[in-house]
Design a protein around this motif. Structure first.
Motif, mmCIF file in Angstrom:
data_model
loop_
_atom_site.group_PDB
_atom_site.id
_atom_site.type_symbol
_atom_site.label_atom_id
_atom_site.label_comp_id
_atom_site.label_asym_id
_atom_site.label_seq_id
_atom_site.Cartn_x
_atom_site.Cartn_y
_atom_site.Cartn_z
ATOM 1 N N GLU A 118 0.827 -1.208 0.000
ATOM 2 C CA GLU A 118 0.000 0.000 0.000
ATOM 3 C C GLU A 118 0.862 1.259 0.000
ATOM 4 O O GLU A 118 0.565 2.228 -0.696
ATOM 5 N N GLU A 119 1.949 1.242 0.772
ATOM 6 C CA GLU A 119 2.841 2.397 0.814
ATOM 7 C C GLU A 119 3.478 2.639 -0.553
ATOM 8 O O GLU A 119 3.565 3.774 -1.010
ATOM 9 N N ASP A 123 3.950 5.622 -5.634
ATOM 10 C CA ASP A 123 3.849 5.605 -7.092
ATOM 11 C C ASP A 123 2.786 6.578 -7.584
ATOM 12 O O ASP A 123 2.973 7.258 -8.591
ATOM 13 N N GLN A 124 1.674 6.653 -6.873
ATOM 14 C CA GLN A 124 0.613 7.578 -7.267
ATOM 15 C C GLN A 124 1.086 9.019 -7.139
ATOM 16 O O GLN A 124 0.804 9.861 -7.990
ATOM 17 N N THR A 156 4.620 13.871 -12.196
ATOM 18 C CA THR A 156 5.024 13.839 -13.600
ATOM 19 C C THR A 156 3.929 14.405 -14.493
ATOM 20 O O THR A 156 4.217 15.062 -15.486
ATOM 21 N N LYS A 157 2.676 14.195 -14.132
ATOM 22 C CA LYS A 157 1.589 14.770 -14.914
ATOM 23 C C LYS A 157 1.623 16.288 -14.838
ATOM 24 O O LYS A 157 1.407 16.972 -15.832
ATOM 25 N N LYS A 158 1.907 16.842 -13.651
ATOM 26 C CA LYS A 158 1.985 18.280 -13.497
ATOM 27 C C LYS A 158 3.120 18.852 -14.334
ATOM 28 O O LYS A 158 2.979 19.880 -14.968
ATOM 29 N N VAL A 159 4.269 18.168 -14.344
ATOM 30 C CA VAL A 159 5.410 18.642 -15.111
ATOM 31 C C VAL A 159 5.090 18.625 -16.598
ATOM 32 O O VAL A 159 5.413 19.558 -17.323
ATOM 33 N N GLU A 160 4.416 17.588 -17.061
ATOM 34 C CA GLU A 160 4.059 17.504 -18.465
ATOM 35 C C GLU A 160 3.120 18.646 -18.850
ATOM 36 O O GLU A 160 3.232 19.210 -19.923
#
Length: 114
Positions: free
Chosen positions: A37-38, A43-44, A50-54
């Motif tokens: 779970e950790e 990972d989430q 990474t989505k924000k950077v893209e």
């Protein structure tokens, strides 16, 4: 005779041992599940970053255009006046350096003649 201690039978000892083993196994499974779970949470979080950077990379062109619209550009007359000032200052310093260089060259030629 009431104080007599009874020895545990083989069956009760086996049952107790199997209960201990089961509890250890369940504890290990719980630890593995907690670690899983950790790692999923980590990972989430990484995926979100990474989505924000893209998204930022995609919007850079729009950001540049919007910033250039905010710039207070000088008028043509003012730009010409400032360019003239820069050229005049550069010319004055060029003449000063040329004069100092000529003076030093003349002094060195006098020294080398001796």
């Amino acid at each position: 005779m009431a104080n007599k201690k009874t020895k545990p039978t083989k069956e009760t000892v086996k049952a107790e041992k199997s209960d201990e083993v089961l509890t250890e196994v369940s504890l290990k499974k719980n630890k593995k599940a907690a670690k899983a779970e950790e790692t999923k949470k980590v990972d989430q979080k990484k995926a979100k970053k990474t989505k924000k950077v893209e998204k930022v990379k995609r919007n850079r062109g729009k950001e540049v255009v919007s910033e250039l619209k905010k710039v207070n550009w000088p008028s043509f007359k003012k730009a010409c006046k400032q360019t003239g000032t820069v050229l005049a200052v550069v010319s004055v310093f060029m003449l000063a350096v040329l004069g100092i260089d000529s003076l030093v060259a003349w002094i060195l030629s006098l020294i080398t003649k001796i």
